[in-house]
Design an enzyme around this catalytic site. Structure first.
Site, PDB file in Angstrom:
ATOM      1  N   GLU A  85       5.290 -12.642   0.887  1.00 62.00           N
ATOM      2  CA  GLU A  85       5.617 -11.688  -0.176  1.00 62.00           C
ATOM      3  C   GLU A  85       6.902 -10.954   0.177  1.00 62.00           C
ATOM      4  O   GLU A  85       6.907 -10.057   1.023  1.00 62.00           O
ATOM      5  CB  GLU A  85       4.469 -10.691  -0.359  1.00 62.00           C
ATOM      6  CG  GLU A  85       3.129 -11.329  -0.665  1.00 62.00           C
ATOM      7  CD  GLU A  85       1.981 -10.377  -0.401  1.00 62.00           C
ATOM      8  OE1 GLU A  85       1.944  -9.290  -1.018  1.00 62.00           O
ATOM      9  OE2 GLU A  85       1.113 -10.698   0.441  1.00 62.00           O
ATOM     10  N   HIS A 121      -0.961  -2.451  -4.518  1.00 58.95           N
ATOM     11  CA  HIS A 121      -0.390  -3.359  -5.531  1.00 58.95           C
ATOM     12  C   HIS A 121      -0.334  -2.754  -6.930  1.00 58.95           C
ATOM     13  O   HIS A 121      -0.632  -3.423  -7.922  1.00 58.95           O
ATOM     14  CB  HIS A 121      -1.171  -4.661  -5.554  1.00 58.95           C
ATOM     15  CG  HIS A 121      -1.015  -5.496  -4.319  1.00 58.95           C
ATOM     16  ND1 HIS A 121       0.089  -5.404  -3.505  1.00 58.95           N
ATOM     17  CD2 HIS A 121      -1.825  -6.450  -3.763  1.00 58.95           C
ATOM     18  CE1 HIS A 121      -0.048  -6.262  -2.492  1.00 58.95           C
ATOM     19  NE2 HIS A 121      -1.184  -6.901  -2.625  1.00 58.95           N
ATOM     20  N   HIS A 145       2.648 -12.611  -5.355  1.00 58.82           N
ATOM     21  CA  HIS A 145       1.553 -12.758  -4.401  1.00 58.82           C
ATOM     22  C   HIS A 145       0.995 -14.179  -4.427  1.00 58.82           C
ATOM     23  O   HIS A 145      -0.221 -14.370  -4.322  1.00 58.82           O
ATOM     24  CB  HIS A 145       0.456 -11.738  -4.733  1.00 58.82           C
ATOM     25  CG  HIS A 145      -0.414 -11.343  -3.580  1.00 58.82           C
ATOM     26  ND1 HIS A 145      -1.310 -12.214  -2.992  1.00 58.82           N
ATOM     27  CD2 HIS A 145      -0.531 -10.179  -2.910  1.00 58.82           C
ATOM     28  CE1 HIS A 145      -1.960 -11.593  -2.031  1.00 58.82           C
ATOM     29  NE2 HIS A 145      -1.495 -10.350  -1.943  1.00 58.82           N
ATOM     30  N   ASP A 182      -1.661  -9.701   8.390  1.00 53.77           N
ATOM     31  CA  ASP A 182      -1.411  -8.992   7.133  1.00 53.77           C
ATOM     32  C   ASP A 182      -0.368  -7.933   7.440  1.00 53.77           C
ATOM     33  O   ASP A 182      -0.644  -6.735   7.413  1.00 53.77           O
ATOM     34  CB  ASP A 182      -2.699  -8.372   6.585  1.00 53.77           C
ATOM     35  CG  ASP A 182      -2.551  -7.867   5.146  1.00 53.77           C
ATOM     36  OD1 ASP A 182      -1.469  -8.072   4.557  1.00 53.77           O
ATOM     37  OD2 ASP A 182      -3.502  -7.265   4.618  1.00 53.77           O
ATOM     38  N   ARG A 207       0.812  -1.228   0.000  1.00 51.24           N
ATOM     39  CA  ARG A 207       0.000   0.000   0.000  1.00 51.24           C
ATOM     40  C   ARG A 207       0.835   1.262   0.000  1.00 51.24           C
ATOM     41  O   ARG A 207       1.921   1.309   0.580  1.00 51.24           O
ATOM     42  CB  ARG A 207      -0.921   0.005   1.231  1.00 51.24           C
ATOM     43  CG  ARG A 207      -1.954  -1.112   1.207  1.00 51.24           C
ATOM     44  CD  ARG A 207      -2.665  -1.277   2.545  1.00 51.24           C
ATOM     45  NE  ARG A 207      -3.685  -2.318   2.451  1.00 51.24           N
ATOM     46  CZ  ARG A 207      -3.449  -3.623   2.616  1.00 51.24           C
ATOM     47  NH1 ARG A 207      -2.218  -4.044   2.884  1.00 51.24           N
ATOM     48  NH2 ARG A 207      -4.428  -4.503   2.507  1.00 51.24           N
TER      49      ARG A 207
END
Length: 385
Positions: free
Chosen positions: A350, A136, A210, A286, A111
């Site tokens: 990631e 992304h 991803h 996350d 982000r």
């Protein structure tokens, strides 16, 4: 009295050498790369699929649409093959409803706050596609572009090289950018992703992949019982829109601590604000984990094991961080091979620079300038072999 035995090693060494050459040749022959047509976009553009295989019956498929890792088929401890990567059978699903399954992310992974950043005194506006933020690469990032591709064949690996030219101003980013990504597979079950890029004007860049993984096999329940280890003592904590605050948080003593092997579901529902930011109703991960050995490709960054099947993935990377995401908003998605992917049905590792780095001067820089070359290498090693 010592009795000395005299042996002639010449014929034996020659025989061993021939045997080793035969084995090596057999392994090389088992490495394969094959190209087929996967589908056609509405504008008539054909999308190809490349299949990489090795001597251990491991198989990886790569699409030219989005440079997507479509499947990763690996054996378990009993030799049973299953696909551990979440994905779709058809091109339409990737175009219409893909939550970034296996996608190559760019220009900027993760982000950027408010969809804006300033570089060399000039402000740039990006598409906002995740609450108030840009995620992304925007509404049509690298994951939604068709890449040019060609096969790679050497003595010890096979693969596919994909290239994409991103023009100045695409999704609001400055500079003409030429990107190359190489996916390669060897007989050690290493899936290596090597990224490189150059620009003709100052820009920001943060590439990643991803791929969603479930080491029990995609669609075989949740990943909550799978055991994770992340070689990271800190995270970059986030606010309620998942933008880093600019601080660092020590994970020791918190439910975000994976410095020792821990079942993913052990603390996922814990009463901790960071978990609630990631998934307000049930909790989740996350978060960007700050790796303890940034830049060291030989250092283990992460490991996840499924205790039942024995399938394990290890990650090694040159990047300073890894986003650990537990598919918090995946809910009974119909995937490939007739499988249904449940909530918490996959995880991502990631490899990346930190989220919102263009707006965070204390984070490692993501600025790329003319005359410089962006490079990044990440290896996913699959066990048992």
């Amino acid at each position: 009295m010592r009795i000395r035995h005299h042996f002639s090693f010449g014929p034996l060494m020659l025989a061993c050498g021939l045997a080793m050459a035969v084995v090596s040749g057999a392994q090389a022959a088992a490495l394969g790369v094959n190209k087929e047509t996967f589908g056609t976009l509405s504008d008539g553009t054909e999308v190809d699929i490349y299949t990489l295989t090795n001597a251990n019956r491991m198989e990886v498929t790569i699409l030219t649409y989005g440079s997507i890792v479509q499947s990763i088929r690996v054996p378990d401890r009993n030799g049973e093959i299953d696909d551990v990567s979440l994905g779709f059978d058809d091109l339409e699903s990737y175009v219409e409803r893909n939550p970034y399954f296996g996608a190559l992310i760019g220009r900027f992974g993760n982000r950027i706050a408010g969809g804006t950043f300033t570089l060399d005194g000039e402000s740039y506006e990006l598409p906002v596609n995740n609450g108030p933020n840009s995620l992304h690469g925007g509404t049509k990032g690298f994951d939604k572009r068709v890449w040019a591709a060609s096969p790679i064949r050497t003595g010890d690996h096979v693969g596919v090289e994909l290239t994409y030219f991103s023009p100045n101003g695409e999704m609001g980013y400055p500079g003409n950018l030429a990107v190359t990504v190489r996916y390669t597979l060897n007989n050690d079950n290493d899936l290596r992703i090597h990224y490189s890029a150059v620009t003709d004007a100052p820009t920001v860049l943060n590439l990643t992949n991803h791929v969603y993984l479930n080491m029990a096999g995609a669609g075989n329940g949740t990943i909550l019982d799978q055991v994770a280890m992340l070689n990271a003592d800190r995270i970059t904590p986030v606010d309620d829109t998942l933008i880093p605050t600019g601080d660092y948080l020590e994970v020791e003593g918190t439910p975000l601590d994976f410095t020792t092997p821990t079942p993913i579901g052990q603390n996922i529902r814990a009463d901790h604000q960071q978990l609630k930011y990631a998934e307000p109703e049930q909790g989740g991960y996350d978060h960007n984990y700050v790796l303890n050995n940034p830049g060291d490709l030989s250092a283990l960054a992460a490991r996840v094991t499924d205790p039942q099947s024995g399938r394990t993935v290890e990650m090694y990377t040159t990047e300073p961080g890894v986003q650990f995401y537990t598919s918090n908003f995946l809910d009974d998605v119909q995937g490939q091979d007739g499988e249904t992917y449940p909530h918490w049905g996959g995880f991502t590792l990631e490899a990346q620079h930190f989220p919102d780095s263009p707006n965070q001067p204390d984070f490692p820089s993501t600025v790329l300038r003319p005359g410089e070359k962006y490079t990044q290498t990440t290896i996913y090693k699959f066990l048992p072999m």
